[in-house]
Design an enzyme around this catalytic site. Structure first.
Site, PDB file in Angstrom:
ATOM      1  N   ASP A 171      -8.120   1.806  -7.733  1.00 31.96           N
ATOM      2  CA  ASP A 171      -8.523   3.077  -8.333  1.00 31.96           C
ATOM      3  C   ASP A 171      -9.033   2.801  -9.746  1.00 31.96           C
ATOM      4  OD1 ASP A 171      -8.641   5.668  -9.489  1.00 31.96           O
ATOM      5  OD2 ASP A 171      -7.129   6.371  -8.065  1.00 31.96           O
ATOM      6  N   THR A 203     -14.481  -4.865   3.467  1.00 35.56           N
ATOM      7  CA  THR A 203     -13.628  -3.704   3.671  1.00 35.56           C
ATOM      8  C   THR A 203     -14.472  -2.460   3.899  1.00 35.56           C
ATOM      9  OG1 THR A 203     -13.529  -2.992   1.360  1.00 35.56           O
ATOM     10  CG2 THR A 203     -11.976  -4.724   2.044  1.00 35.56           C
ATOM     11  N   ASP A 238       5.026   0.616  -4.237  1.00 40.77           N
ATOM     12  CA  ASP A 238       4.491  -0.049  -5.412  1.00 40.77           C
ATOM     13  C   ASP A 238       4.522  -1.562  -5.214  1.00 40.77           C
ATOM     14  OD1 ASP A 238       3.841  -0.976  -7.916  1.00 40.77           O
ATOM     15  OD2 ASP A 238       5.404   0.122  -8.976  1.00 40.77           O
ATOM     16  N   GLU A 284       0.860  -1.183   0.000  1.00 34.61           N
ATOM     17  CA  GLU A 284       0.000   0.000   0.000  1.00 34.61           C
ATOM     18  C   GLU A 284       0.900   1.237   0.000  1.00 34.61           C
ATOM     19  OE1 GLU A 284      -2.554   2.703  -0.209  1.00 34.61           O
ATOM     20  OE2 GLU A 284      -3.446   0.703  -0.046  1.00 34.61           O
TER      21      GLU A 284
END
Length: 226
Positions: free
Chosen positions: A131, A205, A109, A82
Site C-alpha cells: 500500500d 502478480t 501482521d 497477509e
C-alpha cells in the site's frame, strides 16, 4: 518517526466479498494445516520439519507470486503473511492446486512473524506492491521505513536479497530515498533497464497486470544484504 514497527496497526478491511462455500471449506480445513504457529520461536525445523532455506513474502495479495516461487524451489520453505482473508483464500487455492507442501501462511501482521525468526535466517524477503499511502501524513504507515527495514536486515543472511516491487511513483521515489540512506543493503541495478524489467524468477502478480493495463510503469528493486 513512528513507522509500522511502532504503530502496530493494520488498516483497511480484513475481508472483502463474502466467501463461497468452497472457499469457506478451504479456510476451515486447509488453513489450519498450513498456518504458522501462533506463538513461540520459529525456524525451518518448526515450520517444515527439517533445516531448509527460508523465504518470506510480506503481504502476498492473491498468492500468485508466493505460489510461483514455492513451485520453483520446492526445497525452500516459504512463509506468506497477509492480513486480508480473501487474499489468504487465494493463496490456499494455489497451495491446494499446486500441491505445495513448502508454504506456511500467517493471516495478520508480517512483522509479528518475522520478529520470531532467528537473526540471519532468511534467504529472501519480498515486499511486492505494498500500500503506497500516497499522502505525506501517512508516510509513517509505509513498510519501507527504517524500523521494518532494520528488522528485515537483521533476519536476512548476508549476501541474500530483499525484493521490492511497486507501480506507484510516490512509493518508488520514497523507497529509493529510504533505501539510499542505508549502508546494510546494496542496490543491484547497474542500469535503468535492471529495475524496469521483471526478472525471470519473479512471477507476475495480478496487481502488476492490473497496473500495466492501466498504463502504469512497474519498478523491480533488488537489494542484497551486506
Amino acid at each position: 518517526m513512528a513507522d509500522p514497527i511502532t504503530i502496530r496497526r493494520l488498516y483497511g478491511r480484513r475481508q472483502g466479498h463474502k466467501l463461497r462455500q468452497g472457499q469457506s471449506a478451504l479456510v476451515e480445513e486447509l488453513l489450519p494445516q498450513v498456518s504458522v504457529p501462533e506463538a513461540g520461536p520459529l525456524d525451518a525445523q518448526t515450520l517444515f520439519g527439517d533445516d531448509r532455506p527460508l523465504e518470506v513474502e510480506i503481504g502476498f495479495g492473491g498468492g500468485e507470486h508466493l505460489a510461483g516461487q514455492a513451485a520453483m524451489r520446492p526445497d525452500h520453505g516459504f512463509i506468506g503473511c497477509e492480513p486480508f482473508l480473501n487474499g489468504v483464500v487465494g493463496a490456499l487455492n494455489h497451495i491446494r492446486d499446486g500441491a505445495l507442501a513448502n508454504v506456511r501462511l500467517h493471516m495478520g501482521d508480517a512483522l509479528e512473524v518475522v520478529e520470531r525468526l532467528p537473526d540471519a535466517s532468511l534467504s529472501r524477503v519480498y515486499l511486492l506492491h505494498p500500500d503506497p499511502w500516497p499522502k505525506a501524513r501517512h508516510a509513517k504507515r509505509r513498510m519501507v521505513n527504517h524500523g521494518p527495514l532494520d528488522l528485515i536486515a537483521a533476519k536476512l543472511k548476508p549476501g541474500c536479497e530483499f525484493r521490492l516491487g511497486t507501480d506507484d511513483p510516490t512509493y518508488c521515489r520514497w523507497a529509493m530515498m529510504v533505501m539510499g540512506q542505508r549502508k546494510d543493503f546494496v542496490w543491484q541495478a547497474q542500469a535503468a533497464q535492471d529495475f524496469l524489467t521483471r526478472p525471470a524468477d519473479w512471477p507476475e502478480t495480478r496487481y502488476e497486470r492490473k497496473a500495466r493495463r492501466q498504463g502504469h510503469e512497474v519498478w523491480y528493486f533488488r537489494y542484497v544484504r551486506v
